[in-house]
Scaffold this motif. Structure first.
Motif, PDB file in Angstrom:
ATOM      1  N   PHE A  82       0.827  -1.209   0.000  1.00  0.00           N
ATOM      2  CA  PHE A  82       0.000   0.000   0.000  1.00  0.00           C
ATOM      3  C   PHE A  82       0.861   1.258   0.000  1.00  0.00           C
ATOM      4  CE2 PHE A  82      -3.604  -2.588   0.467  1.00  0.00           C
ATOM      5  CZ  PHE A  82      -4.760  -1.817   0.500  1.00  0.00           C
ATOM      6  N   LEU A  83       1.892   1.286   0.854  1.00  0.00           N
ATOM      7  CA  LEU A  83       2.740   2.477   0.962  1.00  0.00           C
ATOM      8  C   LEU A  83       3.527   2.743  -0.320  1.00  0.00           C
ATOM      9  CD1 LEU A  83       4.115   2.004   4.595  1.00  0.00           C
ATOM     10  CD2 LEU A  83       2.450   3.706   3.825  1.00  0.00           C
ATOM     11  N   ASN A  84       3.793   1.687  -1.087  1.00  0.00           N
ATOM     12  CA  ASN A  84       4.598   1.834  -2.307  1.00  0.00           C
ATOM     13  C   ASN A  84       3.780   2.209  -3.538  1.00  0.00           C
ATOM     14  OD1 ASN A  84       7.016   1.261  -1.000  1.00  0.00           O
ATOM     15  ND2 ASN A  84       6.824  -0.946  -1.304  1.00  0.00           N
ATOM     16  N   ARG A  85       2.458   2.292  -3.378  1.00  0.00           N
ATOM     17  CA  ARG A  85       1.601   2.703  -4.496  1.00  0.00           C
ATOM     18  C   ARG A  85       0.994   4.068  -4.218  1.00  0.00           C
ATOM     19  NH1 ARG A  85      -2.236  -1.824  -7.237  1.00  0.00           N
ATOM     20  NH2 ARG A  85      -3.361   0.124  -7.647  1.00  0.00           N
ATOM     21  N   ASP A  86       1.266   5.023  -5.098  1.00  0.00           N
ATOM     22  CA  ASP A  86       0.795   6.395  -4.884  1.00  0.00           C
ATOM     23  C   ASP A  86      -0.723   6.493  -4.783  1.00  0.00           C
ATOM     24  OD1 ASP A  86       3.334   7.430  -4.805  1.00  0.00           O
ATOM     25  OD2 ASP A  86       3.387   7.957  -6.950  1.00  0.00           O
ATOM     26  N   ASP A  87      -1.437   5.590  -5.482  1.00  0.00           N
ATOM     27  CA  ASP A  87      -2.900   5.705  -5.506  1.00  0.00           C
ATOM     28  C   ASP A  87      -3.586   5.164  -4.249  1.00  0.00           C
ATOM     29  OD1 ASP A  87      -2.116   3.140  -6.185  1.00  0.00           O
ATOM     30  OD2 ASP A  87      -3.635   2.856  -7.749  1.00  0.00           O
ATOM     31  N   ILE A  88      -2.843   4.404  -3.419  1.00  0.00           N
ATOM     32  CA  ILE A  88      -3.481   3.851  -2.216  1.00  0.00           C
ATOM     33  C   ILE A  88      -2.678   4.099  -0.939  1.00  0.00           C
ATOM     34  CG2 ILE A  88      -4.853   2.046  -3.350  1.00  0.00           C
ATOM     35  CD1 ILE A  88      -2.600   0.060  -2.699  1.00  0.00           C
ATOM     36  N   LYS A  89      -1.543   4.790  -1.032  1.00  0.00           N
ATOM     37  CA  LYS A  89      -0.693   4.948   0.151  1.00  0.00           C
ATOM     38  C   LYS A  89      -1.349   5.785   1.245  1.00  0.00           C
ATOM     39  CE  LYS A  89       2.093   8.804  -1.668  1.00  0.00           C
ATOM     40  NZ  LYS A  89       3.466   9.165  -2.099  1.00  0.00           N
ATOM     41  N   HIS A  90      -2.398   6.545   0.874  1.00  0.00           N
ATOM     42  CA  HIS A  90      -3.101   7.364   1.866  1.00  0.00           C
ATOM     43  C   HIS A  90      -4.087   6.552   2.704  1.00  0.00           C
ATOM     44  CE1 HIS A  90      -5.848   7.045  -1.531  1.00  0.00           C
ATOM     45  NE2 HIS A  90      -6.841   7.376  -0.715  1.00  0.00           N
ATOM     46  N   ILE A  91      -4.357   5.310   2.305  1.00  0.00           N
ATOM     47  CA  ILE A  91      -5.340   4.467   3.009  1.00  0.00           C
ATOM     48  C   ILE A  91      -4.624   3.718   4.137  1.00  0.00           C
ATOM     49  CG2 ILE A  91      -6.975   2.546   2.799  1.00  0.00           C
ATOM     50  CD1 ILE A  91      -7.147   3.342  -0.230  1.00  0.00           C
ATOM     51  N   PRO A  92      -5.004   3.966   5.392  1.00  0.00           N
ATOM     52  CA  PRO A  92      -4.300   3.326   6.501  1.00  0.00           C
ATOM     53  C   PRO A  92      -4.540   1.822   6.553  1.00  0.00           C
ATOM     54  CG  PRO A  92      -6.149   4.636   7.314  1.00  0.00           C
ATOM     55  CD  PRO A  92      -6.026   4.922   5.856  1.00  0.00           C
ATOM     56  N   VAL A  93      -3.468   1.093   6.839  1.00  0.00           N
ATOM     57  CA  VAL A  93      -3.525  -0.354   7.031  1.00  0.00           C
ATOM     58  C   VAL A  93      -3.217  -0.633   8.499  1.00  0.00           C
ATOM     59  CG1 VAL A  93      -2.478  -2.580   6.436  1.00  0.00           C
ATOM     60  CG2 VAL A  93      -2.810  -0.838   4.659  1.00  0.00           C
ATOM     61  N   ILE A  94      -4.130  -1.316   9.187  1.00  0.00           N
ATOM     62  CA  ILE A  94      -3.901  -1.687  10.582  1.00  0.00           C
ATOM     63  C   ILE A  94      -3.190  -3.035  10.591  1.00  0.00           C
ATOM     64  CG2 ILE A  94      -4.931  -2.086  12.850  1.00  0.00           C
ATOM     65  CD1 ILE A  94      -5.252   0.792  11.770  1.00  0.00           C
ATOM     66  N   GLY A  95      -1.915  -2.982  10.909  1.00  0.00           N
ATOM     67  CA  GLY A  95      -1.030  -4.142  10.843  1.00  0.00           C
ATOM     68  C   GLY A  95       0.344  -3.638  10.439  1.00  0.00           C
ATOM     69  N   PRO A  96       1.418  -4.220  10.988  1.00  0.00           N
ATOM     70  CA  PRO A  96       2.756  -3.689  10.748  1.00  0.00           C
ATOM     71  C   PRO A  96       3.241  -3.891   9.324  1.00  0.00           C
ATOM     72  CG  PRO A  96       2.903  -5.788  11.870  1.00  0.00           C
ATOM     73  CD  PRO A  96       1.443  -5.427  11.832  1.00  0.00           C
ATOM     74  N   GLN A  97       4.263  -3.100   8.972  1.00  0.00           N
ATOM     75  CA  GLN A  97       4.959  -3.311   7.711  1.00  0.00           C
ATOM     76  C   GLN A  97       5.802  -4.585   7.817  1.00  0.00           C
ATOM     77  OE1 GLN A  97       6.901   0.440   6.410  1.00  0.00           O
ATOM     78  NE2 GLN A  97       5.435   1.458   7.762  1.00  0.00           N
ATOM     79  N   GLN A  98       6.375  -4.992   6.695  1.00  0.00           N
ATOM     80  CA  GLN A  98       7.044  -6.292   6.604  1.00  0.00           C
ATOM     81  C   GLN A  98       8.169  -6.461   7.618  1.00  0.00           C
ATOM     82  OE1 GLN A  98       8.379  -7.202   2.605  1.00  0.00           O
ATOM     83  NE2 GLN A  98       7.905  -9.358   2.902  1.00  0.00           N
ATOM     84  N   GLU A  99       8.947  -5.395   7.853  1.00  0.00           N
ATOM     85  CA  GLU A  99      10.063  -5.513   8.804  1.00  0.00           C
ATOM     86  C   GLU A  99       9.540  -5.783  10.213  1.00  0.00           C
ATOM     87  OE1 GLU A  99      14.226  -3.295  10.058  1.00  0.00           O
ATOM     88  OE2 GLU A  99      12.672  -2.134   9.053  1.00  0.00           O
ATOM     89  N   GLY A 100       8.518  -5.047  10.636  1.00  0.00           N
ATOM     90  CA  GLY A 100       7.932  -5.279  11.952  1.00  0.00           C
ATOM     91  C   GLY A 100       7.275  -6.639  12.054  1.00  0.00           C
ATOM     92  N   ALA A 101       6.708  -7.104  10.946  1.00  0.00           N
ATOM     93  CA  ALA A 101       6.040  -8.409  10.934  1.00  0.00           C
ATOM     94  C   ALA A 101       7.017  -9.559  11.118  1.00  0.00           C
ATOM     95  CB  ALA A 101       5.261  -8.589   9.630  1.00  0.00           C
ATOM     96  N   GLN A 102       8.322  -9.274  11.005  1.00  0.00           N
ATOM     97  CA  GLN A 102       9.318 -10.307  11.256  1.00  0.00           C
ATOM     98  C   GLN A 102       9.339 -10.740  12.723  1.00  0.00           C
ATOM     99  OE1 GLN A 102      11.504 -12.096   8.979  1.00  0.00           O
ATOM    100  NE2 GLN A 102       9.691 -11.351   7.920  1.00  0.00           N
ATOM    101  N   LEU A 103       8.739  -9.951  13.600  1.00  0.00           N
ATOM    102  CA  LEU A 103       8.607 -10.384  14.995  1.00  0.00           C
ATOM    103  C   LEU A 103       7.875 -11.720  15.075  1.00  0.00           C
ATOM    104  CD1 LEU A 103       7.707  -7.206  17.115  1.00  0.00           C
ATOM    105  CD2 LEU A 103       9.840  -8.518  17.165  1.00  0.00           C
TER     106      LEU A 103
END
Length: 424
Positions: A82-103
């Motif tokens: 989502f963050l890497n696409r200009d057309d949807i990066k403004h839409i919040p995603v509840i859940g960590p990004q990939q680096e945090g998801a490595q936990l």
């Protein structure tokens, strides 16, 4: 607000039920959902890892927020997509990004994180194909039993407790050299066995501040008296009687605060849930594992106890002002009993018609592994339905949840009648 929930299990059913009560909700969609989630919103036939289809749907429906239920799309990077696409990066995603998801995605990563930030956990070392011989030698100097954990996601099956040195050596070889759990066990964490009582603590964070949600305890074994094979969870209770204010204060000071601060120190952005699997060892908490989403079936016990608007908390995460939000929790006890298919957690049959759900009046019924087929609701998974009840006491809740679990029928149905009885 227009919300899209990603997932299809009992956890997502509980999210759908809870969010559907928000006065601020305009439309709710669940992808892919199940036979029960349609009562709270509209099911959408999209796989949880089909990011392109999810993005197209989000744009088509003008979605305000995406709430991710399971771990797989988070570990595979849905938030980053989502963050890497200009057309949807403004839409919040509840859940960590990939680096945090490595936990959750990497046991080795989470162990290194805990060591780095002084978070109490079992002593451990990690081994791979290049260090297998060293690992076998290491086992000889360890106390038994010993725990072996596949580094990656293994659908809840990658943890083994070995009672003898021979078993431990054979399993370490099988995991690494023979790929017992596929790519997930290319690296194996060999961990000290902690003796105590397990529980789960749930945290919601915007990356700076956090809220501690109700604690819960789940029951993993298929058989009554905690016997037999491990499952995805046969039931849960919330709150946990032995997790008093003194114990939970230790959890907050020794584990929650260092975790949130550690993520900040490491430059890892994190917006979402942290599910901390704990062991109470003589009154002191130790981390068994991190998960980067809510638990299942714990969610079915935790969310019904939150009396205020969950959507307000999620918006606080999205906007980065969670510390300004507040929430209230019911003093009542929630008990969840999971109905599973005959044969589970081994081979089980599907497409068995489910009846009598409408006669459950005093409990909430959360569908997990169900689907609609020829106008009927049928089984479509090992864990089929979660029955949750809230009552003034643990004993009353146990009685009601067990009675209501007995009212629902499908061929081969099985459930444990002793969920929570060890705590009375």
């Amino acid at each position: 607000m227009k919300i899209l929930i990603i997932g299809s299990g009992g956890r997502e059913s509980a999210f759908a039920y809870t969010l559907s009560k928000s006065p601020r909700l305009d439309q709710l969609f669940i992808a892919p959902g199940n036979a029960g989630t349609g009562a709270y919103g509209e099911n959408v036939n999209i796989k949880v890892t089909d990011f392109e289809a999810i993005a197209s749907f989000v744009l088509e429906k003008d979605i305000t927020m995406v709430v991710v239920g399971p771990e797989e799309p988070l570990v595979k990077g849905i938030h980053d997509y989502f963050l890497n696409r200009d057309d949807i990066k403004h839409i919040p995603v509840i859940g960590p990004q990939q680096e945090g998801a490595q936990l959750e995605g990497s046991k080795d990563f989470s162990k290194q994180f805990m060591d780095r930030h002084g978070i109490p956990t079992a002593a451990s070392r990690s081994f791979d194909a290049a260090s297998l011989d060293e690992g076998l030698l290491y086992l000889e100097g360890q106390k038994l039993p010993i725990v072996l954990k596949a580094d990656g996601l293994a659908a809840g099956k990658g943890v083994l407790i070995c009672e003898t040195l021979e078993d431990a050596k054979a399993e370490l070889k099988a995991m690494i050299a023979e790929a017992k759990f596929g790519d997930a066990s290319r690296v194996v964490v060999v961990e000290e066995f902690l003796k105590g009582i397990e529980l789960s603590v749930f945290v919601l964070t915007d990356g700076n501040s956090y809220k501690v949600l109700p604690s819960a305890k789940d029951y993993k074994r298929i058989g009554e008296g905690d016997t037999g094979l491990n499952t995805g969870g046969m039931g849960s209770i919330s709150p946990v009687p032995f997790a008093d204010d003194i114990f939970l204060n230790k959890v907050e000071e020794r584990i929650i605060k260092p975790t949130v601060e550690g993520l900040k120190k490491d430059g890892i952005p994190y917006k979402g849930f942290i599910f901390i699997g704990l062991m109470n060892v003589g009154g002191d908490p130790y981390v068994i594992e991190y998960n980067v989403r809510m638990g299942d079936p714990e969610t079915e016990s935790v969310l019904p106890r939150i009396e205020s608007d969950l959507l307000d908390l999620l918006e606080g995460v999205a906007q980065g002002n969670l510390e300004q939000r507040s929430f209230t929790v019911s003093p009542k006890t929630a008990v969840t009993v999971m109905l599973v298919a005959g044969g589970y957690p081994g081979a089980y049959e599907s497409s068995k018609e489910i009846t009598n759900i409408e006669n459950v009046k005093e409990s909430l019924v959360f569908h997990a592994g169900t689907k609609e087929q020829d106008g009927k609701v049928v089984t479509a998974g090992g864990r089929v339905i979660a029955v949750t009840t809230l009552q003034n006491t643990l004993f009353e809740a146990l009685q009601q949840a067990t009675a209501d679990a007995g009212r629902i029928y499908f061929e081969g149905k099985y459930f444990r009648r002793d969920i929570g009885f060890d705590l009375i």
